[in-house]
Design a protein around this motif. Structure first.
Motif, PDB file in Angstrom:
ATOM      1  N   LEU A 198       3.625   5.820  -2.750  1.00  0.00           N
ATOM      2  CA  LEU A 198       4.961   6.486  -3.158  1.00  0.00           C
ATOM      3  C   LEU A 198       5.197   6.733  -4.417  1.00  0.00           C
ATOM      4  N   SER A 199       4.809   5.405  -5.263  1.00  0.00           N
ATOM      5  CA  SER A 199       5.115   5.378  -6.855  1.00  0.00           C
ATOM      6  C   SER A 199       4.244   6.447  -7.415  1.00  0.00           C
ATOM      7  N   GLU A 200       3.011   6.489  -6.981  1.00  0.00           N
ATOM      8  CA  GLU A 200       1.864   7.294  -7.664  1.00  0.00           C
ATOM      9  C   GLU A 200       2.214   8.751  -7.211  1.00  0.00           C
ATOM     10  N   ARG A 201       2.779   9.068  -6.220  1.00  0.00           N
ATOM     11  CA  ARG A 201       3.145  10.272  -5.909  1.00  0.00           C
ATOM     12  C   ARG A 201       4.454  10.776  -6.393  1.00  0.00           C
ATOM     13  N   LEU A 202       5.292  10.021  -6.686  1.00  0.00           N
ATOM     14  CA  LEU A 202       6.471  10.383  -7.403  1.00  0.00           C
ATOM     15  C   LEU A 202       6.097  10.746  -8.778  1.00  0.00           C
ATOM     16  N   MET A 209       1.033  -1.337   0.025  1.00  0.00           N
ATOM     17  CA  MET A 209      -0.066   0.101   0.081  1.00  0.00           C
ATOM     18  C   MET A 209       1.026   1.169   0.008  1.00  0.00           C
ATOM     19  N   GLY A 210       1.799   1.347   0.602  1.00  0.00           N
ATOM     20  CA  GLY A 210       2.819   2.666   0.947  1.00  0.00           C
ATOM     21  C   GLY A 210       3.518   2.552  -0.371  1.00  0.00           C
ATOM     22  N   THR A 211       3.949   1.282  -0.781  1.00  0.00           N
ATOM     23  CA  THR A 211       4.876   1.393  -2.151  1.00  0.00           C
ATOM     24  C   THR A 211       4.130   2.076  -3.388  1.00  0.00           C
TER      25      THR A 211
END
Length: 385
Positions: free
Chosen positions: A6-10, A1-3
């Protein structure tokens, strides 16, 4: 979930940064493309029809040369005067000032003037200052201007040769062989005009030396007999005429003596002349000799001034006719007759290595920039979605 978060945010941050930088990148790439296209345009495309190309290059070069001389060139220098402006400076400043500063009595000593006067009298003294002495001395002084007049011819030649060299280097930069051959041909044509120009200038001086025009409207001569200058005349009522001052009363004689004393003081500077070795020597001159020397000096200065003005006008005109105008009229036909030879086309239009390398480098850079522009256009489509 966190990965995944983070990927979407980046990805979001990266996409925003790309959108922000794209306009600047497109502007930068577009500017560089324009620069490289301008370089390729200046270097020119490979020449297929070489005959017409050579004619066009020669005609353009000759027109540029005439424009530089006339002062209406589009490539005028701002760092220094050149071309027609430099010729004008040589005529008016260099030559004109040198003439004005030239002393009409240069090289003449008291002995020269006195001996010329005596030799021209022969076995009998003359009542007037002998004209032959004046002509002899003034011809000698006019001859001293020969080196100065020929010097201005050489200066004009150097400036014209420099103008041809600069114009060739700028106009035929792409073709080294054509540049060198055009420069050699143009300077050879100019060199062929140097002897007749120098000869004509020497003829101008010879003309002035051959005939001393004492009837020139600017040359004013006030003849007085030597006896009249040294024997003042007074009125004699009994004789109904004039008699020498020696027959008058003593008071009149004393007045004349006082006048001669003043005249002697004014002429004192004529008693000192520099000899050829530079030493000052006192010469004992009679009052008659002093006045004769003074009159000859005045006549030489007056006539020399007339000749100086005439040369200041005729020498530049001679250079313009025999060198400048001739070169402007015949440069194009001379280059065409020597360079427009079909067997020489390939050699003359062979590009220099520096130009070829510069064009290849500009073509590679333009190809890379075109690819970059395509990529940026693709990114614009992605970001718009």
């Amino acid at each position: 979930m966190g990965t995944s978060f983070l990927s979407e945010r980046l990805s979001t941050i990266l996409m925003g940064h790309v959108k922000k930088c794209l306009p600047t990148l497109r502007s930068r790439v577009s500017h560089l493309r324009g620069v490289q296209e301008s370089i390729i345009s200046d270097l020119g495309k490979p020449i297929i029809k070489k005959g017409p190309a050579i004619l066009d290059l020669i005609n353009t070069f000759c027109e540029e040369f005439r424009c530089v001389i006339n002062g209406n060139s589009t490539n005028l220098q701002t760092s220094e005067i050149s071309g027609g402006a430099k010729l004008f400076y040589i005529f008016q400043n260099t030559f004109g000032n040198a003439l004005e500063e030239f002393d009409p009595m240069t090289g003449l000593t008291l002995s020269d003037v006195r001996h010329a006067i005596r030799n021209s009298m022969g076995t009998r003294p003359s009542l007037f200052v002998p004209e032959m002495a004046f002509e002899l001395l003034v011809k000698r002084q006019i001859g001293l201007l020969r080196d100065l007049c020929l010097r201005v011819v050489d200066l004009s030649y150097d400036e014209l040769a420099n103008t041809i060299s600069v114009a060739c280097a700028r106009h035929f930069e792409r073709f080294d062989n054509l540049k060198n051959e055009s420069m050699i041909s143009g300077i050879n044509l100019l060199s062929s005009r140097l002897p007749p120009t120098r000869e004509m200038v020497e003829n101008l001086l010879s003309i002035e030396q051959t005939y001393i025009n004492t009837n020139h409207p600017d040359f004013i001569i006030r003849y007085r007999s030597v006896s009249d200058r040294h024997t003042p005349l007074v009125s004699n009522p009994q004789m109904g005429g004039e008699e020498p001052a020696a027959a008058s009363n003593s008071s009149r004689s004393s007045i004349c003596s006082g006048q001669r004393g003043v005249k002697k003081e004014k002429m004192a500077t004529l008693n000192k002349y520099r000899t050829a070795s530079g030493r000052e020597v006192e010469h004992k001159l009679t009052e008659r000799e002093r006045e004769e020397v003074q009159m000859i000096e005045q006549l030489i200065i007056q006539y020399f001034t007339i000749i100086r003005k005439q040369l200041q006008d005729t020498v530049p005109k001679t250079i313009m006719h025999f060198m400048v105008s001739y070169l402007a009229r015949n440069l194009s036909s001379n280059l065409i007759s020597e360079l427009y030879v079909e067997d020489r086309f390939d050699n003359l239009l062979q590009e220099s290595d520096s130009v070829s390398k510069k064009r290849e480098r500009a073509c590679r850079m333009l190809t890379a920039l075109n690819e970059a522009q395509k990529i940026l256009s693709g990114l614009r489509d992605i970001t718009s979605n």
